[in-house]
Design an enzyme around this catalytic site. Structure first.
Site, mmCIF file in Angstrom:
data_model
loop_
_atom_site.group_PDB
_atom_site.id
_atom_site.type_symbol
_atom_site.label_atom_id
_atom_site.label_comp_id
_atom_site.label_asym_id
_atom_site.label_seq_id
_atom_site.Cartn_x
_atom_site.Cartn_y
_atom_site.Cartn_z
ATOM 1 C CG ASP A 1 1.658 -10.662 8.363
ATOM 2 O OD1 ASP A 1 2.185 -10.884 7.258
ATOM 3 O OD2 ASP A 1 0.778 -9.798 8.536
ATOM 4 C CD GLU A 2 1.282 -12.966 2.868
ATOM 5 O OE1 GLU A 2 0.860 -13.150 1.745
ATOM 6 O OE2 GLU A 2 2.267 -12.250 3.120
ATOM 7 C CG ASP B 1 -1.788 -10.693 5.674
ATOM 8 O OD1 ASP B 1 -1.350 -10.353 4.570
ATOM 9 O OD2 ASP B 1 -1.444 -10.147 6.734
HETATM 10 P P1 TTP Z 1 1.669 -6.910 5.887
HETATM 11 O O1 TTP Z 1 0.851 -8.141 6.109
HETATM 12 O O2 TTP Z 1 1.890 -6.442 4.506
HETATM 13 O O3 TTP Z 1 1.009 -5.691 6.671
HETATM 14 P P2 TTP Z 1 0.309 -5.643 8.084
HETATM 15 O O4 TTP Z 1 0.153 -7.002 8.681
HETATM 16 O O5 TTP Z 1 1.042 -4.680 8.939
HETATM 17 O O6 TTP Z 1 -1.107 -5.013 7.754
HETATM 18 P P3 TTP Z 1 -2.367 -5.678 7.020
HETATM 19 O O7 TTP Z 1 -3.464 -5.649 8.026
HETATM 20 O O8 TTP Z 1 -2.620 -4.804 5.857
HETATM 21 O O9 TTP Z 1 -1.953 -7.083 6.655
HETATM 22 O O10 TTP Z 1 3.081 -7.079 6.555
HETATM 23 C C1 TTP Z 1 3.298 -7.830 7.742
HETATM 24 C C2 TTP Z 1 4.362 -7.177 8.603
HETATM 25 O O11 TTP Z 1 5.582 -7.041 7.873
HETATM 26 C C3 TTP Z 1 4.004 -5.774 9.040
HETATM 27 O O12 TTP Z 1 3.244 -5.757 10.241
HETATM 28 C C4 TTP Z 1 5.344 -5.112 9.176
HETATM 29 C C5 TTP Z 1 6.235 -5.816 8.197
HETATM 30 N N1 TTP Z 1 6.430 -4.975 6.997
HETATM 31 C C6 TTP Z 1 7.549 -4.141 6.946
HETATM 32 O O13 TTP Z 1 8.374 -4.136 7.864
HETATM 33 N N2 TTP Z 1 7.710 -3.338 5.840
HETATM 34 C C7 TTP Z 1 6.824 -3.317 4.797
HETATM 35 O O14 TTP Z 1 7.007 -2.569 3.816
HETATM 36 C C8 TTP Z 1 5.671 -4.179 4.861
HETATM 37 C C9 TTP Z 1 4.656 -4.181 3.746
HETATM 38 C C10 TTP Z 1 5.531 -4.980 5.979
HETATM 39 MG MG MG Z 2 -0.624 -8.581 7.555
#
Ligand code: TTP
Ligand code: MG
Length: 349
Positions: free
Chosen positions: A106-107, A8
């Site tokens: 992103d995962e 992730d």
């Molecule tokens: P996530 O992997 O949930 O969050 P992140 O990568 O920003 O942070 P973390 O370090 O905790 O993993 O989500 C990936 C992307 O998806 C995030 O950068 C933006 C988008 N996203 C949204 O647009 N709305 C949301 O509610 C979430 C959870 C994510």
């Molecule tokens: Mg993330």
């Protein structure tokens, strides 16, 4: 036993923006709707870790984020750009296993079954290093024996983490965690469970399944199994990169054809390494050239189906040389595509 890796990206959209605009690094960055000085109506997509210190998080109304952190850098969401970065990361990761499954922008999961946890950990480190080297981005990785626990492992250390969970560590490391650490258990479900005295994953494991089904419905079965480390490890779809490419930006623009060709050799070797890791054959070779005025040219050619470095370098050279014409080059890239997997190739043969 299965060995599953979950990856992730750290605060993905925000990190990509920090890379684009280095001057905002170190500041709180919030990507999402226009805050309109507190009167904006959308939500936060994501915030970098500096902004999270002010309590800003994904899905929060942008107006609240503005009041929590008015000095943050607010940026609009640029899906196209993040999508392109995401595809390159998925391509890169898919070189580490024949079975890869992207699950969001992103995962992703990689199936590393057949390897030991130690080998999987080493691959996880390599993958993190490659993403940092090629994209300038950090991510977090979790490794376990099923998908749900691999994802949980990722969440244990973020940002830039790498966590391995082995079956022998279930009780010591997973059971003490609160139930809402499990993906799928939100605040509401956690509150419902708390009413029957279930707070940790260990509590969940020890609660009679009937009680859980009464409170959670059929997912009671699923979460109880999960607490005992029993869950799916099958990656739902086979996924394969459509192309593999490498680019190089020269430290100083060059009009020297020898420099360009030398660089093409290096890039081709790296492209080939990934192609071989993937176990695929290619039938198209392409090149990209960007000149100092940013004009960009791409050319490609269909070749005999192969896995040969010679074919890549000679084709790339023959495509590039006529384009150079003494002009100053800023960037050069090599790409191969039109993949057929080695298995299919053998059957054909
Ligand atoms: P996530 O992997 O949930 O969050 P992140 O990568 O920003 O942070 P973390 O370090 O905790 O993993 O989500 C990936 C992307 O998806 C995030 O950068 C933006 C988008 N996203 C949204 O647009 N709305 C949301 O509610 C979430 C959870 C994510
Ligand atoms: Mg993330």
């Amino acid at each position: 036993m299965s060995v599953i890796l979950h990856l992730d990206m750290d605060c993905f959209f925000a990190q990509v923006e920090e890379l684009r605009y280095p001057e905002i690094r170190g500041k709180p960055v919030i990507v999402g709707a226009d805050p309109r000085r507190g009167r904006g109506r959308g939500v936060v997509s994501t915030a970098n870790y500096e902004a999270r210190k002010f309590g800003v998080h994904s899905a929060m109304p942008i107006s609240r984020a503005f009041f929590a952190c008015p000095d943050a850098v607010f940026l609009p969401v640029d899906f196209r750009h993040y999508g392109a970065v995401s595809r390159r990361i998925m391509n890169l990761a898919s070189c580490f296993s024949a079975k890869a499954q992207p699950v969001s922008v992103d995962e992703l999961y990689l199936d590393l079954s057949g390897r030991s946890f130690l080998e999987a950990e080493a691959l996880g480190r390599q993958l993190k290093a490659r993403i940092l080297e090629e994209e300038g981005l950090t991510c977090s990785v979790g490794i376990a024996w099923n998908k749900a626990l691999a994802k949980l492992a990722t969440s244990l250390k973020k940002p830039d983490g790498l966590t391995v969970l082995r079956p022998s560590e279930l009780e010591a490391r997973v059971w003490p965690l609160s139930v809402d650490t499990l993906s799928g258990i939100g605040k509401k479900t956690a509150a419902r469970l708390e009413q029957v005295g279930v707070r940790t994953i260990g509590d969940l494991a020890k609660t009679p399944v009937r009680t859980l089904v009464e409170h959670l419905g059929v997912s009671g079965f699923y979460f109880r199994d999960l607490a005992w480390g029993k869950s799916g490890a099958e990656l739902s779809e086979a996924w394969r990169a459509k192309s593999v490419s490498r680019e190089h930006t020269f430290y100083q623009d060059t009009a020297n054809a020898v420099d360009v060709v030398q660089t093409v050799y290096g890039l081709s070797e790296r492209v080939l390494r990934d192609v071989k890791n993937e176990g695929v054959f290619f039938k198209t070779v392409g090149v990209k050239l960007r000149f100092s005025d940013f004009t960009t040219l791409v050319r490609s050619k269909t070749v005999r189906l192969s896995q040969s470095l010679d074919i890549v370098t000679s084709t790339a050279k023959s495509l590039l040389l006529p384009l150079l014409a003494g002009k100053k080059v800023r960037l050069v890239g090599v790409r191969v595509s039109g993949f057929v997997d080695a298995q299919g190739q053998k059957t054909l043969g």
